[in-house]
Scaffold this motif. Structure first.
Motif, short mmCIF file in Angstrom:
data_model
loop_
_atom_site.label_atom_id
_atom_site.label_comp_id
_atom_site.label_asym_id
_atom_site.label_seq_id
_atom_site.Cartn_x
_atom_site.Cartn_y
_atom_site.Cartn_z
N GLY A 186 0.80 -1.22 0.00
CA GLY A 186 0.00 0.00 0.00
C GLY A 186 0.83 1.27 0.00
N VAL A 187 1.90 1.29 0.78
CA VAL A 187 2.75 2.48 0.87
C VAL A 187 3.52 2.69 -0.43
CG1 VAL A 187 4.76 3.47 2.03
CG2 VAL A 187 2.95 2.43 3.38
N GLU A 188 4.02 1.61 -1.02
CA GLU A 188 4.77 1.75 -2.27
C GLU A 188 3.85 2.18 -3.41
OE1 GLU A 188 7.02 -1.83 -2.85
OE2 GLU A 188 8.55 -1.20 -1.39
N ALA A 189 2.62 1.70 -3.42
CA ALA A 189 1.65 2.14 -4.44
C ALA A 189 1.34 3.62 -4.24
CB ALA A 189 0.38 1.31 -4.35
N PHE A 190 1.19 4.03 -2.99
CA PHE A 190 0.94 5.43 -2.65
C PHE A 190 2.07 6.31 -3.15
CE2 PHE A 190 1.50 9.05 0.18
CZ PHE A 190 0.21 9.58 0.31
N CYS A 191 3.31 5.89 -2.93
CA CYS A 191 4.47 6.69 -3.35
C CYS A 191 4.54 6.80 -4.87
CB CYS A 191 5.76 6.06 -2.81
SG CYS A 191 5.95 6.22 -1.03
N SER A 192 4.19 5.73 -5.57
CA SER A 192 4.18 5.77 -7.03
C SER A 192 3.12 6.74 -7.55
CB SER A 192 3.91 4.36 -7.59
OG SER A 192 4.97 3.48 -7.29
N GLU A 193 1.94 6.69 -6.96
CA GLU A 193 0.87 7.60 -7.35
C GLU A 193 1.23 9.05 -7.02
OE1 GLU A 193 -3.07 6.46 -6.02
OE2 GLU A 193 -2.46 4.36 -6.01
N LEU A 194 1.90 9.24 -5.89
CA LEU A 194 2.34 10.58 -5.49
C LEU A 194 3.31 11.15 -6.51
CD1 LEU A 194 2.58 12.89 -3.41
CD2 LEU A 194 4.33 11.52 -2.23
N SER A 195 4.23 10.34 -6.98
CA SER A 195 5.22 10.78 -7.98
C SER A 195 4.53 11.18 -9.28
CB SER A 195 6.22 9.65 -8.24
OG SER A 195 7.17 10.02 -9.21
N VAL A 196 3.54 10.40 -9.69
CA VAL A 196 2.80 10.72 -10.92
C VAL A 196 2.03 12.03 -10.76
CG1 VAL A 196 0.89 9.98 -12.41
CG2 VAL A 196 2.60 8.32 -11.65
N LEU A 197 1.41 12.21 -9.60
CA LEU A 197 0.65 13.43 -9.34
C LEU A 197 1.55 14.66 -9.37
CD1 LEU A 197 -1.97 14.87 -8.44
CD2 LEU A 197 -1.31 14.36 -6.07
N VAL A 198 2.70 14.57 -8.74
CA VAL A 198 3.65 15.71 -8.72
C VAL A 198 4.11 16.04 -10.13
CG1 VAL A 198 5.94 16.46 -7.99
CG2 VAL A 198 4.41 15.31 -6.36
N ASP A 199 4.43 15.03 -10.92
CA ASP A 199 4.86 15.26 -12.31
C ASP A 199 3.78 15.97 -13.10
OD1 ASP A 199 7.31 14.11 -11.88
OD2 ASP A 199 6.76 12.15 -12.71
N ARG A 200 2.54 15.60 -12.85
CA ARG A 200 1.42 16.18 -13.60
C ARG A 200 1.16 17.64 -13.21
NH1 ARG A 200 -4.10 16.21 -12.67
NH2 ARG A 200 -3.98 14.69 -10.96
N LEU A 201 1.44 17.97 -11.94
CA LEU A 201 1.11 19.29 -11.44
C LEU A 201 2.25 20.30 -11.49
CD1 LEU A 201 -1.00 18.35 -8.26
CD2 LEU A 201 -1.81 18.93 -10.56
N GLN A 202 3.44 19.84 -11.86
CA GLN A 202 4.58 20.74 -11.91
C GLN A 202 4.42 21.76 -13.05
OE1 GLN A 202 7.86 17.99 -12.13
NE2 GLN A 202 8.47 18.44 -10.01
N PHE A 203 5.04 22.92 -12.86
CA PHE A 203 5.05 23.94 -13.91
C PHE A 203 5.90 23.47 -15.08
CE2 PHE A 203 4.35 26.69 -10.12
CZ PHE A 203 3.14 27.26 -10.51
#
Length: 204
Positions: A186-203
């Motif tokens: 669960g934590v590793e899946a969370f971290c992967s999703e977090l990385s994708v979200l940050v990439d999508r929201l970056q300027f």
């Protein structure tokens, strides 16, 4: 596992090292002790994503109860050493691997020369008495303790509840292999999703 013994907990450097990184104390915001996805998961992900995008941790509110806990922790740690006849080493932060990223634990201590850790809580009077009455690890700390065991691969972790003038509650918690496997996934899946979200929201 990488143990950073140079960082001092509570310092600006320690806070910076934890930017955007899920800590064991917040694993219950990702996975509950029953192995289900937490209702706080999305909000926690947004919080960490914001930290990464901002490059800083948001200033958090610290009330008198939290301040009290910080002040009592060294006293509790000293009592633990005396009661258990064990030495405790204070460290800054522990990462699960050489990459020193994704998730971490900042323990209240490691038992010297043993593969064991220590988590200290200094709750209010009624809460401490409740813990003494039940005599077992409080449900709200199950994910934190098992998450700490997951990161360190240690065999057990001590939980201590301390209130001045009353006897402490000290419990040695063993590894829950099934929950640790669920937490890791669960934590590793969370971290992967977090990385994708940050990439999508970056300027840019």
């Amino acid at each position: 596992m990488i143990i950073d013994r140079n960082l001092i907990q509570g310092t600006p450097e320690w806070h910076n090292a934890r930017i955007g990184s899920p800590g064991a104390s917040s694993f219950d915001k990702i996975i509950t002790s029953t192995g289900k996805s937490s209702t706080q998961r999305k909000k926690y992900m947004h919080q960490l994503a914001g930290e990464i995008l901002l490059g800083a941790k948001e200033e958090s509110y610290k009330n008198a109860i939290m301040e009290r806990g910080t002040e009592l922790e060294p006293i509790a740690r000293e009592l633990f050493e005396k009661e258990m006849n064990l030495g405790v080493e204070e460290v800054g932060i522990i990462y699960p691997d050489d990459f020193m990223r994704d998730y971490h634990v900042s323990p209240d201590g490691l038992i010297i020369n043993q593969n064991k850790g220590l988590e200290i809580k200094c709750p209010l009077l009624a809460t401490h008495v409740e813990y003494l009455d039940k005599g077992k690890l409080p449900t709200k700390y199950i994910c934190q303790i098992q998450g700490s065991l997951m990161i360190t691969d240690y065999k057990s972790w001590f939980f201590m509840s301390y209130y001045p003038g009353l006897r402490p509650l000290i419990i040695e918690v063993q590894r829950d292999v099934s929950l640790i496997a669920t937490l890791k996934k669960g934590v590793e899946a969370f971290c992967s999703e977090l990385s994708v979200l940050v990439d999508r929201l970056q300027f840019g």
